[in-house]
Design a protein around this motif. Structure first.
Motif, PDB file in Angstrom:
ATOM      1  N   VAL A 136       0.837  -1.203   0.000  1.00  0.00           N
ATOM      2  CA  VAL A 136       0.000   0.000   0.000  1.00  0.00           C
ATOM      3  C   VAL A 136       0.876   1.259   0.000  1.00  0.00           C
ATOM      4  CG1 VAL A 136      -1.818   1.257   1.196  1.00  0.00           C
ATOM      5  CG2 VAL A 136      -1.845  -1.226   1.187  1.00  0.00           C
ATOM      6  N   ALA A 137       1.954   1.251   0.808  1.00  0.00           N
ATOM      7  CA  ALA A 137       2.858   2.414   0.851  1.00  0.00           C
ATOM      8  C   ALA A 137       3.498   2.626  -0.516  1.00  0.00           C
ATOM      9  CB  ALA A 137       3.935   2.203   1.910  1.00  0.00           C
ATOM     10  N   LEU A 138       3.863   1.560  -1.180  1.00  0.00           N
ATOM     11  CA  LEU A 138       4.512   1.676  -2.488  1.00  0.00           C
ATOM     12  C   LEU A 138       3.560   2.250  -3.528  1.00  0.00           C
ATOM     13  CD1 LEU A 138       6.599  -1.617  -2.700  1.00  0.00           C
ATOM     14  CD2 LEU A 138       7.416   0.706  -2.357  1.00  0.00           C
ATOM     15  N   ILE A 139       2.273   1.977  -3.364  1.00  0.00           N
ATOM     16  CA  ILE A 139       1.304   2.554  -4.301  1.00  0.00           C
ATOM     17  C   ILE A 139       1.078   4.029  -3.978  1.00  0.00           C
ATOM     18  CG2 ILE A 139      -1.073   2.444  -5.159  1.00  0.00           C
ATOM     19  CD1 ILE A 139      -1.013  -0.551  -4.528  1.00  0.00           C
ATOM     20  N   ALA A 140       1.080   4.362  -2.684  1.00  0.00           N
ATOM     21  CA  ALA A 140       0.818   5.749  -2.278  1.00  0.00           C
ATOM     22  C   ALA A 140       1.982   6.664  -2.657  1.00  0.00           C
ATOM     23  CB  ALA A 140       0.558   5.814  -0.778  1.00  0.00           C
ATOM     24  N   ALA A 141       3.213   6.165  -2.543  1.00  0.00           N
ATOM     25  CA  ALA A 141       4.380   7.029  -2.729  1.00  0.00           C
ATOM     26  C   ALA A 141       4.487   7.673  -4.125  1.00  0.00           C
ATOM     27  CB  ALA A 141       5.650   6.251  -2.392  1.00  0.00           C
ATOM     28  N   PRO A 142       4.262   6.927  -5.222  1.00  0.00           N
ATOM     29  CA  PRO A 142       4.401   7.566  -6.538  1.00  0.00           C
ATOM     30  C   PRO A 142       3.431   8.716  -6.753  1.00  0.00           C
ATOM     31  CG  PRO A 142       4.241   5.199  -6.785  1.00  0.00           C
ATOM     32  CD  PRO A 142       3.962   5.500  -5.354  1.00  0.00           C
ATOM     33  N   VAL A 143       2.345   8.745  -5.969  1.00  0.00           N
ATOM     34  CA  VAL A 143       1.393   9.848  -6.117  1.00  0.00           C
ATOM     35  C   VAL A 143       2.130  11.181  -5.968  1.00  0.00           C
ATOM     36  CG1 VAL A 143      -0.607  10.990  -5.096  1.00  0.00           C
ATOM     37  CG2 VAL A 143      -0.579   8.503  -5.331  1.00  0.00           C
ATOM     38  N   VAL A 144       3.033  11.243  -4.989  1.00  0.00           N
ATOM     39  CA  VAL A 144       3.761  12.485  -4.724  1.00  0.00           C
ATOM     40  C   VAL A 144       4.631  12.863  -5.929  1.00  0.00           C
ATOM     41  CG1 VAL A 144       5.413  13.582  -3.170  1.00  0.00           C
ATOM     42  CG2 VAL A 144       3.764  11.926  -2.284  1.00  0.00           C
ATOM     43  N   ARG A 145       5.394  11.876  -6.428  1.00  0.00           N
ATOM     44  CA  ARG A 145       6.284  12.170  -7.564  1.00  0.00           C
ATOM     45  C   ARG A 145       5.502  12.475  -8.829  1.00  0.00           C
ATOM     46  NH1 ARG A 145       9.351   7.865  -5.604  1.00  0.00           N
ATOM     47  NH2 ARG A 145       8.248   6.486  -7.001  1.00  0.00           N
ATOM     48  N   LEU A 146       4.467  11.661  -9.090  1.00  0.00           N
ATOM     49  CA  LEU A 146       3.710  11.838 -10.331  1.00  0.00           C
ATOM     50  C   LEU A 146       2.930  13.144 -10.309  1.00  0.00           C
ATOM     51  CD1 LEU A 146       2.479   8.182 -10.945  1.00  0.00           C
ATOM     52  CD2 LEU A 146       4.273   9.422 -12.133  1.00  0.00           C
ATOM     53  N   ALA A 147       2.541  13.592  -9.110  1.00  0.00           N
ATOM     54  CA  ALA A 147       1.838  14.868  -9.002  1.00  0.00           C
ATOM     55  C   ALA A 147       2.717  15.988  -9.550  1.00  0.00           C
ATOM     56  CB  ALA A 147       1.456  15.147  -7.551  1.00  0.00           C
ATOM     57  N   LYS A 148       4.007  15.911  -9.287  1.00  0.00           N
ATOM     58  CA  LYS A 148       4.927  16.933  -9.796  1.00  0.00           C
ATOM     59  C   LYS A 148       4.983  16.897 -11.316  1.00  0.00           C
ATOM     60  CE  LYS A 148       7.956  16.913  -5.850  1.00  0.00           C
ATOM     61  NZ  LYS A 148       9.023  16.012  -5.414  1.00  0.00           N
ATOM     62  N   SER A 149       5.095  15.688 -11.886  1.00  0.00           N
ATOM     63  CA  SER A 149       5.236  15.631 -13.345  1.00  0.00           C
ATOM     64  C   SER A 149       3.928  15.935 -14.057  1.00  0.00           C
ATOM     65  CB  SER A 149       5.803  14.291 -13.796  1.00  0.00           C
ATOM     66  OG  SER A 149       5.268  13.248 -13.051  1.00  0.00           O
ATOM     67  N   ALA A 150       2.795  15.805 -13.357  1.00  0.00           N
ATOM     68  CA  ALA A 150       1.524  16.180 -13.980  1.00  0.00           C
ATOM     69  C   ALA A 150       1.328  17.699 -13.917  1.00  0.00           C
ATOM     70  CB  ALA A 150       0.364  15.473 -13.296  1.00  0.00           C
ATOM     71  N   LYS A 151       2.285  18.410 -13.293  1.00  0.00           N
ATOM     72  CA  LYS A 151       2.266  19.879 -13.193  1.00  0.00           C
ATOM     73  C   LYS A 151       0.990  20.385 -12.519  1.00  0.00           C
ATOM     74  CE  LYS A 151       5.286  20.542 -17.137  1.00  0.00           C
ATOM     75  NZ  LYS A 151       5.164  19.223 -17.827  1.00  0.00           N
ATOM     76  N   ILE A 152       0.737  19.869 -11.320  1.00  0.00           N
ATOM     77  CA  ILE A 152      -0.431  20.317 -10.571  1.00  0.00           C
ATOM     78  C   ILE A 152      -0.181  21.705 -10.007  1.00  0.00           C
ATOM     79  CG2 ILE A 152      -1.774  19.884  -8.465  1.00  0.00           C
ATOM     80  CD1 ILE A 152      -1.627  16.985  -9.010  1.00  0.00           C
ATOM     81  N   GLY A 153      -1.129  22.617 -10.235  1.00  0.00           N
ATOM     82  CA  GLY A 153      -1.031  23.963  -9.678  1.00  0.00           C
ATOM     83  C   GLY A 153      -2.284  24.260  -8.880  1.00  0.00           C
ATOM     84  N   TRP A 154      -2.380  25.479  -8.339  1.00  0.00           N
ATOM     85  CA  TRP A 154      -3.560  25.815  -7.532  1.00  0.00           C
ATOM     86  C   TRP A 154      -4.833  25.806  -8.363  1.00  0.00           C
ATOM     87  CZ3 TRP A 154      -3.450  25.002  -2.744  1.00  0.00           C
ATOM     88  CH2 TRP A 154      -2.278  25.195  -2.013  1.00  0.00           C
ATOM     89  N   SER A 155      -4.705  26.162  -9.637  1.00  0.00           N
ATOM     90  CA  SER A 155      -5.911  26.234 -10.462  1.00  0.00           C
ATOM     91  C   SER A 155      -6.379  24.848 -10.907  1.00  0.00           C
ATOM     92  CB  SER A 155      -5.655  27.114 -11.679  1.00  0.00           C
ATOM     93  OG  SER A 155      -4.596  26.567 -12.426  1.00  0.00           O
ATOM     94  N   THR A 156      -5.477  23.854 -10.843  1.00  0.00           N
ATOM     95  CA  THR A 156      -5.862  22.547 -11.370  1.00  0.00           C
ATOM     96  C   THR A 156      -5.931  21.451 -10.309  1.00  0.00           C
ATOM     97  OG1 THR A 156      -3.555  22.156 -11.911  1.00  0.00           O
ATOM     98  CG2 THR A 156      -4.964  22.892 -13.705  1.00  0.00           C
ATOM     99  N   CYS A 157      -5.578  21.785  -9.047  1.00  0.00           N
ATOM    100  CA  CYS A 157      -5.487  20.718  -8.055  1.00  0.00           C
ATOM    101  C   CYS A 157      -6.851  20.127  -7.719  1.00  0.00           C
ATOM    102  CB  CYS A 157      -4.803  21.213  -6.783  1.00  0.00           C
ATOM    103  SG  CYS A 157      -5.747  22.429  -5.892  1.00  0.00           S
ATOM    104  N   TRP A 158      -7.932  20.800  -8.111  1.00  0.00           N
ATOM    105  CA  TRP A 158      -9.255  20.242  -7.828  1.00  0.00           C
ATOM    106  C   TRP A 158      -9.526  18.994  -8.664  1.00  0.00           C
ATOM    107  CZ3 TRP A 158     -12.820  19.819 -11.752  1.00  0.00           C
ATOM    108  CH2 TRP A 158     -12.532  20.540 -12.926  1.00  0.00           C
ATOM    109  N   ILE A 159      -8.829  18.837  -9.769  1.00  0.00           N
ATOM    110  CA  ILE A 159      -9.111  17.673 -10.628  1.00  0.00           C
ATOM    111  C   ILE A 159      -8.731  16.358  -9.937  1.00  0.00           C
ATOM    112  CG2 ILE A 159      -8.606  16.554 -12.845  1.00  0.00           C
ATOM    113  CD1 ILE A 159      -8.347  19.338 -14.054  1.00  0.00           C
TER     114      ILE A 159
END
Lengths: 183, 198
Positions: free
Chosen positions: A116-139
């Protein structure tokens, strides 16, 4: 590294279903061999998620295809499924003897939270590469609410995002043209 | 029988939207309820084993169901293994053809601005989808519960936090320590489990 061997490694150590494959694939393909960028990896994920079939096999098919064409698909798929098929067949044949061993169950009791931890961890890294900003974090937040709280299938989330994105894009294009006409 | 098995799993494959667990539900309705190849008890065993053994759940459950169905129908060991292979093949065949077709179209038209924009939005949504997968797995079956074995809950949470932190923390500049990969971590966890719960 050879596609077949890479995916054999990924398939063999995927315990607990397709999502457990994500950290392994990210490690092997994006970070180690750099055969895919993080953006491409997310695209493949979305595609595999939206289409029918076994998630992990879909991922292998697309990644193999992008790297080495049809041959790549075949060797990636074979790599992914060969060892698991052999192992579960063996287990099916030896079932009673294995399930009685407490050490096997103990090992799995400790492995599961780590999966479960291994699945949760990439969320943090992938969030960066998806270029999440304040205007798009609601998605992504909306996706979590829909899937985890309301029990909506991820398939509908992907289909919905696709439809909304197309409508929004076409709408924006129209207003751009209108503005140019007014100028 | 082999042909019937193949067609049944071909159908299960095409109608599985949303990964292994969706497929498990379909296997239940086709293999247990419709064809009566497996009993509910045997199906529960199938579920536990598909999750415990390595590999995608969809493949594992198809392989196991193919084998068990042949056994239940009274075929020998060799034909049962053939049944397992046929079921696994059936389950992946059509979806793979479909997804390769869509992938081809996608890479052909990926320069279009509308496709670019849709992909950008999808990447955001996928991050949320993975997060929900992780959230939905944080349950009693994986971690233990408050009214069950406290030791298991504490050990599970500790292992979770340790694995999460090790994976997320950025590597320090100049440090010689290599971050362990996921496979190393799973093996370490298995050893820890055997030792802690001895």
């Amino acid at each position: 590294m050879n596609l077949f061997l890479t995916f054999a490694k990924i398939g063999t150590f995927t315990i607990g279903g397709g999502y457990a494959m994500i950290p392994l694939m990210e490690e092997e393909l994006v970070r180690k061999s750099r055969s895919l960028t993080a953006e491409e990896f997310l695209d493949v994920l979305a595609l595999s998620q939206a289409m029918p079939g076994v998630f992990a096999v879909n991922m292998a098919a697309v990644v193999g295809n992008r790297l080495k064409g049809l041959k790549g698909s075949v060797s990636a798929i074979c790599g992914t499924v060969l060892a698991p098929i052999a192992i579960i067949l063996l287990v099916a044949i030896l079932y009673r003897r294995l399930s009685d061993n407490p050490h096997v169950e103990h090992a799995f009791m400790a492995v599961r939270p780590v999966v479960v931890a291994l699945i949760a961890a990439p969320v943090v890294r992938l969030a960066k590469s998806a270029k999440i900003g304040w205007s798009t974090c609601w998605i992504p937040v909306a996706a979590v609410v829909l899937i985890a709280l309301l029990g909506v299938s991820p398939v509908w989330v992907i289909v919905g995002v696709m439809a909304l994105a197309v409508v929004y894009f076409l709408g924006r294009k129209k207003t751009n043209i209108n503005q140019q006409i007014h100028k | 029988m082999l042909l019937k098995l193949f067609l049944t799993f071909l159908k299960i494959g095409v109608f599985t939207f949303g990964g292994g667990y969706a497929m498990v539900a379909l296997i239940q309705s086709e293999v247990v309820e419709r064809q009566g190849w497996l009993t509910t008890q045997e199906f529960t065993d199938l579920l536990a084993l598909s999750q415990m053994t390595p590999g995608p759940i969809g493949i594992n459950s198809a392989t196991y169901a193919g084998y068990a169905a042949m056994q239940a129908e009274g075929y020998g060991q060799g034909l049962s293994v053939a049944g397992a292979v046929v079921a696994s093949l059936g389950v992946v065949l059509l979806p793979v053809v479909l997804i390769l077709g869509v992938n081809y179209l996608l890479s052909r038209y990926k320069e279009l601005p509308v496709v670019q924009f849709v992909l950008k939005m999808l990447r955001l949504a996928v991050v949320g989808i993975i997060a929900s997968a992780a959230l939905s797995l944080m349950n009693a079956a994986n971690f233990g519960s408050l009214d069950g074995d406290m030791k298991q809950l504490v050990v599970s949470v500790a292992l979770f936090v340790a694995a999460f932190v090790v994976t997320v923390l950025p590597k320090r500049e100049g440090s010689k320590m290599r971050r362990p990969g996921p496979i190393a971590m799973l093996l370490i966890a298995a050893l820890v489990g055997v030792a802690v719960y001895w």
